[in-house]
Design an enzyme around this catalytic site. Structure first.
Site, PDB file in Angstrom:
ATOM      1  N   GLU A  65      12.513  21.967   8.973  1.00  0.00           N
ATOM      2  CA  GLU A  65      11.672  21.457   7.700  1.00  0.00           C
ATOM      3  C   GLU A  65      12.312  21.997   6.130  1.00  0.00           C
ATOM      4  O   GLU A  65      12.586  21.355   5.446  1.00  0.00           O
ATOM      5  CB  GLU A  65      10.711  22.643   7.567  1.00  0.00           C
ATOM      6  CG  GLU A  65       9.372  22.709   8.217  1.00  0.00           C
ATOM      7  CD  GLU A  65       9.677  23.087  10.196  1.00  0.00           C
ATOM      8  OE1 GLU A  65       9.227  24.131  10.584  1.00  0.00           O
ATOM      9  OE2 GLU A  65      11.243  23.805  10.340  1.00  0.00           O
ATOM     10  N   ARG A 198      19.085  13.208  31.938  1.00  0.00           N
ATOM     11  CA  ARG A 198      19.451  14.511  31.886  1.00  0.00           C
ATOM     12  C   ARG A 198      20.287  14.892  30.243  1.00  0.00           C
ATOM     13  O   ARG A 198      20.458  16.434  30.185  1.00  0.00           O
ATOM     14  CB  ARG A 198      21.529  13.630  32.647  1.00  0.00           C
ATOM     15  CG  ARG A 198      21.218  13.644  33.619  1.00  0.00           C
ATOM     16  CD  ARG A 198      22.421  13.808  34.399  1.00  0.00           C
ATOM     17  NE  ARG A 198      22.606  13.139  35.692  1.00  0.00           N
ATOM     18  CZ  ARG A 198      22.853  12.784  36.916  1.00  0.00           C
ATOM     19  NH1 ARG A 198      24.116  12.985  36.318  1.00  0.00           N
ATOM     20  NH2 ARG A 198      22.790  12.442  38.065  1.00  0.00           N
ATOM     21  N   PRO A 313      14.929  17.328  48.998  1.00  0.00           N
ATOM     22  CA  PRO A 313      13.347  17.092  49.256  1.00  0.00           C
ATOM     23  C   PRO A 313      12.354  18.175  49.456  1.00  0.00           C
ATOM     24  O   PRO A 313      11.510  19.177  49.021  1.00  0.00           O
ATOM     25  CB  PRO A 313      13.395  16.225  50.370  1.00  0.00           C
ATOM     26  CG  PRO A 313      14.323  15.264  50.353  1.00  0.00           C
ATOM     27  CD  PRO A 313      15.614  16.046  49.602  1.00  0.00           C
ATOM     28  N   THR A 314      13.437  19.495  50.432  1.00  0.00           N
ATOM     29  CA  THR A 314      12.945  20.930  50.135  1.00  0.00           C
ATOM     30  C   THR A 314      12.876  21.904  49.333  1.00  0.00           C
ATOM     31  O   THR A 314      11.926  22.089  48.799  1.00  0.00           O
ATOM     32  CB  THR A 314      13.683  21.826  50.683  1.00  0.00           C
ATOM     33  OG1 THR A 314      14.403  20.941  52.319  1.00  0.00           O
ATOM     34  CG2 THR A 314      13.673  23.597  51.191  1.00  0.00           C
TER      35      THR A 314
END
Length: 379
Positions: A65, A198, A313-314
């Site tokens: 602003e 990223r 994946p875990t």
């Protein structure tokens, strides 16, 4: 249009929505660089024309602003200000944005979203109304919430928002067998989009298993964005990060944090810190590994608002099961592995993603030849 007629005959909701979309777009430019503050955008409109714009600056100040008001100068008098998050009302490093709006002679404010920060939480809107400024709130709220989700989760849940990025073959694998070389699943368009993602996050997070298997750099390599250096976070229960890894060898150039368990030796911690790596101990879960909730809260306490998880994946399955994966970005290659490999997600995680009580599909498109789906956690 005079200031008085603008109040009596305010623009339509469609017009307000268009200007708010511009404000939100300006704000998104700050994603990844404004933490711990939200990436807010603002435009000032007079006689149907944008005369000034602003976005929260790197490091969180100045606010959007005040940037827009500075650009507008005296032209701000009698104008309408559009802002993607409620103007702040508390004194910090600078005076409140709500006071700056009043002092600038703005006659009307369109605000997308109330700020959940208890120092604001409606007080900014109240200050404007008490000063006689016409206020319309809620325009563009869904898009503004999406853009400010990291700020919202950090304030309300004590953790940053998490974008979980996954890549899989057409038949659902993230990697081949134990002795297979690393799979190059996605093409150049998907890889470029990953680097853009990223750049829009404060931190990139992986487990130490990914480091041991792939020796990644975890940095932004998109042209023109080389100065973006999100914090590289490694979940490393036992402090196994190799001192010869690319992460360790570049830790003085790219900020790097190891979140380890309480039993890592002081000697090991000192060795990591000697390479410029930050080390923080966090609690372990019942499985003996880093507790993801504790890890994310530790990042929130550091002022991190947006984390991109590129672990295996875990970790992905635990993030989904724990309700921590706010956005799930899934790249699917058109090529199958056609042999046994490591599934990108187990059946339970896939069922959760497809359950409308937990996730909705926000985007379903292509990045080059790779299918791109973005799932949003239902809140």
């Amino acid at each position: 249009m005079s200031a008085r007629s603008d109040i009596l005959h305010p623009p339509s909701e469609v017009t307000d929505a268009a200007f708010m979309a511009a404000a939100i777009s300006y704000g998104r430019r700050g994603l990844g660089v404004t933490a711990p503050n939200p990436a807010v955008g603002c435009v000032i409109v007079k006689d149907g024309v944008i005369i000034a714009h602003g976005a929260t600056q790197p490091g969180g100040r100045p606010h959007a602003e005040t940037e827009a008001i500075r650009m507008a100068g005296e032209q701000a008098r009698g104008a309408t200000l559009y802002v993607s998050l409620e103007p702040c009302s508390h004194h910090g490093v600078t005076a409140p944005c709500a006071s700056a709006i009043v002092n600038a002679g703005i006659v009307r404010v369109v605000s997308a979203l109330e700020d959940p920060d208890p120092r604001v939480a409606g007080r900014g809107h109240g200050l404007l109304v008490n000063a006689g400024i016409a206020l319309r709130a809620g325009i563009g709220a869904a898009d503004a919430r999406r853009a400010n989700l990291g700020h919202i989760t950090r304030i309300t849940l004590g953790r940053p928002m998490v974008t979980l990025k996954l890549a899989e073959t057409l038949d659902g694998y993230a990697a081949g067998g134990d002795h297979d070389p690393r799979l190059m699943i996605t093409g150049v368009h998907a890889n470029n989009r990953t680097h853009m993602m990223r750049a829009l996050h404060d931190a990139i997070m992986v487990g130490v298993g990914t480091v041991l298997a792939d020796d990644p750099m975890m940095n932004v390599r998109a042209p023109g964005l080389e100065n973006r250096k999100p914090l590289r976070v490694v979940l490393d229960t036992h402090g196994r990060l190799p001192l010869t890894s690319r992460l360790a060898l570049t830790a003085r150039t790219y900020p790097t944090l190891v979140l380890c368990g309480p039993d890592v030796s002081e000697k090991r911690q000192a060795a990591l810190e000697a390479h410029g790596i930050q080390v923080e101990r966090v609690a372990l879960g019942a499985d003996g590994h880093i507790d993801l909730g504790a890890a994310l809260k530790a990042l929130g306490q550091r002022g991190i608002t947006r984390v991109m998880s590129e672990g295996g994946p875990t970790i992905a399955q635990h993030l989904i099961a724990g309700g921590f994966a706010d956005d799930v970005v899934m790249f699917t290659s058109p090529k199958p592995l056609m042999r046994a490999g490591v599934p990108a997600l187990d059946a339970k995680a896939r069922a959760t993603l497809s359950d409308p009580k937990h996730y909705s599909v926000f985007e379903d498109t292509f990045a080059g030849q790779d299918r791109l789906r973005v799932f949003e956690r239902m809140i």
